[in-house]
Design a protein around this motif. Sequence first.
Motif, PDB file in Angstrom:
ATOM      1  N   ASP A 194       5.467 -12.033   8.747  1.00 45.78           N
ATOM      2  CA  ASP A 194       5.252 -10.801   8.210  1.00 45.78           C
ATOM      3  C   ASP A 194       5.630  -9.597   9.074  1.00 45.78           C
ATOM      4  O   ASP A 194       4.747  -8.397   9.157  1.00 45.78           O
ATOM      5  CB  ASP A 194       4.235 -10.563   7.343  1.00 45.78           C
ATOM      6  N   GLY A 195       6.178  -9.828  10.180  1.00 43.66           N
ATOM      7  CA  GLY A 195       6.415  -8.787  11.494  1.00 43.66           C
ATOM      8  C   GLY A 195       5.470  -8.858  12.442  1.00 43.66           C
ATOM      9  O   GLY A 195       5.386  -8.031  13.262  1.00 43.66           O
ATOM     10  N   GLU A 196       4.686  -9.664  12.177  1.00 45.15           N
ATOM     11  CA  GLU A 196       3.404  -9.635  13.114  1.00 45.15           C
ATOM     12  C   GLU A 196       3.577 -10.204  14.535  1.00 45.15           C
ATOM     13  O   GLU A 196       2.993 -10.005  15.643  1.00 45.15           O
ATOM     14  CB  GLU A 196       2.347 -10.453  12.739  1.00 45.15           C
ATOM     15  N   THR A 197       4.896 -10.660  15.018  1.00 41.25           N
ATOM     16  CA  THR A 197       5.407 -11.260  16.022  1.00 41.25           C
ATOM     17  C   THR A 197       6.557 -10.630  16.227  1.00 41.25           C
ATOM     18  O   THR A 197       7.218  -9.844  15.486  1.00 41.25           O
ATOM     19  CB  THR A 197       5.234 -12.739  16.308  1.00 41.25           C
ATOM     20  N   ASP A 198       7.444 -11.117  17.471  1.00 43.01           N
ATOM     21  CA  ASP A 198       8.884 -10.608  17.590  1.00 43.01           C
ATOM     22  C   ASP A 198       9.709 -11.618  18.088  1.00 43.01           C
ATOM     23  O   ASP A 198       9.250 -12.817  18.428  1.00 43.01           O
ATOM     24  CB  ASP A 198       8.954  -9.405  18.646  1.00 43.01           C
ATOM     25  N   LEU A 199      10.938 -11.391  17.899  1.00 48.98           N
ATOM     26  CA  LEU A 199      11.870 -12.521  17.964  1.00 48.98           C
ATOM     27  C   LEU A 199      11.897 -13.114  19.600  1.00 48.98           C
ATOM     28  O   LEU A 199      12.600 -14.176  19.921  1.00 48.98           O
ATOM     29  CB  LEU A 199      13.588 -11.972  17.890  1.00 48.98           C
TER      30      LEU A 199
END
Length: 238
Positions: A194-199
């Motif tokens: 849910d967007g809590e980390t990044d690529l």
Amino acid sequence: MRGRAPGRTCPRESLDALGFPGSGHLGLADRGDLGGLCGHTAEGRYDGPSGLSAARDPRLDAVVLDVMLPGLDGVEVCRSLRSEGIDVPVILLTARGDVSERVAGLDAGADDYVVKPFAMEELLARLRAISRRRPDPAGRLRADDLVLDPEQQRAWRGDRELDLSRREFAVLRVLMENAGRVVSRLQLLDEVWDGETDLRSNAIDVHVSKVRAKVDRAFGRDTITTLRGRGYRLETTP
């Protein structure tokens, strides 16, 4: 029995209560050698109470109940399953030609019945028919012998339950929802984190690796593949 298909028949004493785990296949089991006849996975129970207990397993594809089960007859087992909200397909086996008995079974919630003795081909055909008519209960996901139950947060490979963390379960769910298709890292990021980390984080790769270890390597399989620069894919049998 009029119209019976040619082939091996089952004697009156052969089958009592059968459950078919969620491998996507139907199978047979009995007191003797019928268990391996069709090459499918099956579990046999030979009295009503243990049959009822086994039939509560959410992985089951179908249940075959002998009307004359000891301890608790097949009609009562079926009635109990339906009263508990368990909608697994049920076929009753009866050695009698009594119409009232068959009506009682159907009224109790059975999907079909077979009169003993019967041909194996007939039983398998009836099981396939009722399985086609029924949607998968509780929205369970299937990919070959992988089964995932989103409601109960449980997953299995064949008859073995998988020990997955919350994130690992979510990763496997996304892969199974898109079985045979590529799942990008961005899609996993959106649906699992849910967007809590990044690529740029290796969290996605680490969790996919953990899922692969539990779902594939533990079983000598290689169904979760990495497509460099594109993402991941859960391979399925055509």
